[in-house]
Scaffold this motif. Structure first.
Motif, PDB file in Angstrom:
ATOM      1  N   LEU A 195       0.835  -1.204   0.000  1.00  0.00           N
ATOM      2  CA  LEU A 195       0.000   0.000   0.000  1.00  0.00           C
ATOM      3  C   LEU A 195       0.869   1.254   0.000  1.00  0.00           C
ATOM      4  O   LEU A 195       0.600   2.207  -0.732  1.00  0.00           O
ATOM      5  CB  LEU A 195      -0.939   0.022   1.206  1.00  0.00           C
ATOM      6  CG  LEU A 195      -1.789   1.297   1.328  1.00  0.00           C
ATOM      7  CD1 LEU A 195      -2.748   1.438   0.154  1.00  0.00           C
ATOM      8  CD2 LEU A 195      -2.572   1.320   2.629  1.00  0.00           C
ATOM      9  N   GLN A 196       1.923   1.239   0.814  1.00  0.00           N
ATOM     10  CA  GLN A 196       2.825   2.399   0.872  1.00  0.00           C
ATOM     11  C   GLN A 196       3.435   2.667  -0.498  1.00  0.00           C
ATOM     12  O   GLN A 196       3.513   3.813  -0.949  1.00  0.00           O
ATOM     13  CB  GLN A 196       3.928   2.154   1.907  1.00  0.00           C
ATOM     14  CG  GLN A 196       4.819   3.360   2.149  1.00  0.00           C
ATOM     15  CD  GLN A 196       4.042   4.531   2.725  1.00  0.00           C
ATOM     16  OE1 GLN A 196       3.438   4.413   3.773  1.00  0.00           O
ATOM     17  NE2 GLN A 196       4.030   5.652   2.029  1.00  0.00           N
ATOM     18  N   ASN A 197       3.867   1.601  -1.178  1.00  0.00           N
ATOM     19  CA  ASN A 197       4.443   1.748  -2.525  1.00  0.00           C
ATOM     20  C   ASN A 197       3.414   2.307  -3.506  1.00  0.00           C
ATOM     21  O   ASN A 197       3.736   3.146  -4.346  1.00  0.00           O
ATOM     22  CB  ASN A 197       4.972   0.407  -3.031  1.00  0.00           C
ATOM     23  CG  ASN A 197       6.214  -0.043  -2.299  1.00  0.00           C
ATOM     24  OD1 ASN A 197       6.910   0.766  -1.699  1.00  0.00           O
ATOM     25  ND2 ASN A 197       6.484  -1.342  -2.341  1.00  0.00           N
ATOM     26  N   ALA A 198       2.185   1.813  -3.395  1.00  0.00           N
ATOM     27  CA  ALA A 198       1.112   2.285  -4.294  1.00  0.00           C
ATOM     28  C   ALA A 198       0.839   3.762  -4.076  1.00  0.00           C
ATOM     29  O   ALA A 198       0.719   4.540  -5.033  1.00  0.00           O
ATOM     30  CB  ALA A 198      -0.157   1.472  -4.070  1.00  0.00           C
ATOM     31  N   LEU A 199       0.764   4.175  -2.814  1.00  0.00           N
ATOM     32  CA  LEU A 199       0.495   5.585  -2.510  1.00  0.00           C
ATOM     33  C   LEU A 199       1.663   6.468  -2.953  1.00  0.00           C
ATOM     34  O   LEU A 199       1.452   7.528  -3.550  1.00  0.00           O
ATOM     35  CB  LEU A 199       0.238   5.769  -1.015  1.00  0.00           C
ATOM     36  CG  LEU A 199      -1.096   5.208  -0.508  1.00  0.00           C
ATOM     37  CD1 LEU A 199      -1.145   5.230   1.018  1.00  0.00           C
ATOM     38  CD2 LEU A 199      -2.264   5.988  -1.083  1.00  0.00           C
ATOM     39  N   THR A 200       2.889   6.008  -2.703  1.00  0.00           N
ATOM     40  CA  THR A 200       4.067   6.791  -3.091  1.00  0.00           C
ATOM     41  C   THR A 200       4.113   6.989  -4.598  1.00  0.00           C
ATOM     42  O   THR A 200       4.486   8.060  -5.081  1.00  0.00           O
ATOM     43  CB  THR A 200       5.365   6.082  -2.608  1.00  0.00           C
ATOM     44  OG1 THR A 200       5.299   5.950  -1.188  1.00  0.00           O
ATOM     45  CG2 THR A 200       6.598   6.882  -2.974  1.00  0.00           C
ATOM     46  N   SER A 201       3.715   5.964  -5.351  1.00  0.00           N
ATOM     47  CA  SER A 201       3.756   6.068  -6.809  1.00  0.00           C
ATOM     48  C   SER A 201       2.775   7.089  -7.354  1.00  0.00           C
ATOM     49  O   SER A 201       2.899   7.567  -8.482  1.00  0.00           O
ATOM     50  CB  SER A 201       3.497   4.694  -7.452  1.00  0.00           C
ATOM     51  OG  SER A 201       2.140   4.328  -7.307  1.00  0.00           O
ATOM     52  N   LEU A 202       1.761   7.450  -6.546  1.00  0.00           N
ATOM     53  CA  LEU A 202       0.787   8.451  -6.986  1.00  0.00           C
ATOM     54  C   LEU A 202       1.282   9.881  -6.805  1.00  0.00           C
ATOM     55  O   LEU A 202       0.790  10.803  -7.439  1.00  0.00           O
ATOM     56  CB  LEU A 202      -0.528   8.308  -6.193  1.00  0.00           C
ATOM     57  CG  LEU A 202      -1.316   7.031  -6.352  1.00  0.00           C
ATOM     58  CD1 LEU A 202      -2.606   7.123  -5.542  1.00  0.00           C
ATOM     59  CD2 LEU A 202      -1.640   6.760  -7.808  1.00  0.00           C
TER      60      LEU A 202
END
Length: 201
Positions: free
Chosen positions: A191-198
């Motif tokens: 989830l952290q990676n997904a949010l950071t990619s945004l």
């Protein structure tokens, strides 16, 4: 003879259905006539038909019908209508970006149902965040219709759009309800990676 005539008629009919190349996409857009929804016989600017200017990252139209209260009240109503539409469009954009990010960052070992729960939780969180915190949208242009109604275009440039995406991501990062969906470090990291990619740097 009858078969020959019938065959000729079918051939001519199919020829009449042939697609004609009208040129570039821009020419095709300009070819389609836009009219005022409340005055359908009168030509209108293309933005009223959702053809957005290229220098806007996102935009939405709003409308206020003719009112005895006057143009200033109509303008407020139309701008508010446009901002509601803009928020809905922005929320859809962010949710779609998040779905793509989740799909690209989560591993194939993650259960599909778990991903769906995360996406649903994120969509619920972003709805609240966007509703209360969408900023820096501005009135781009307004146009009175022949029927006396008022149309407005509200939008954001790329910098304002990116700033709003970052704000939603930061708020989602601090949303405890969203993080409670995870019971292991790997899922939380996904989830952290997904949010950071945004985040728009």
């Amino acid at each position: 003879m009858k078969k020959l005539i019938a065959l000729s008629v079918i051939t001519l009919a199919l020829a009449g259905c042939k697609t004609v190349n009208t040129g570039t996409i821009e020419e095709a857009q300009n070819f389609a006539q836009c009219t005022f929804p409340d005055s359908p016989t009168v030509e209108a600017p293309s933005w009223i038909c959702d053809v957005m200017p290229k220098d806007l990252a996102i935009g939405a139209t709003g409308y206020a019908k003719k009112s005895v209260a006057g143009m200033s009240v109509m303008r407020k109503i139309a701008i508010n209508d446009a901002r509601v539409n803009l928020a809905a469009e922005f929320q859809t954009d962010v949710n779609n970006m998040f779905k793509q990010a989740i799909e690209s960052t989560t591993k194939t070992t993650t259960a599909t149902g778990a991903d769906e729960n995360v996406v649903e939780s994120f969509e619920s969180a972003t709805k609240n965040i966007v509703t209360r915190s969408l900023t820096n949208s501005r009135l781009i242009v307004s146009q009175a219709s022949p029927a006396g109604g008022l149309y407005v275009l509200v939008g954001m440039d790329q910098n304002a759009y990116d700033a709003n995406v970052n704000k939603v991501v930061d708020a989602a990062n601090s949303d405890s309800k969203l993080w409670k969906q995870f019971n292991d470090d790997k899922a939380a990291k996904d989830l952290q990676n997904a949010l950071t990619s945004l985040k728009k740097m």
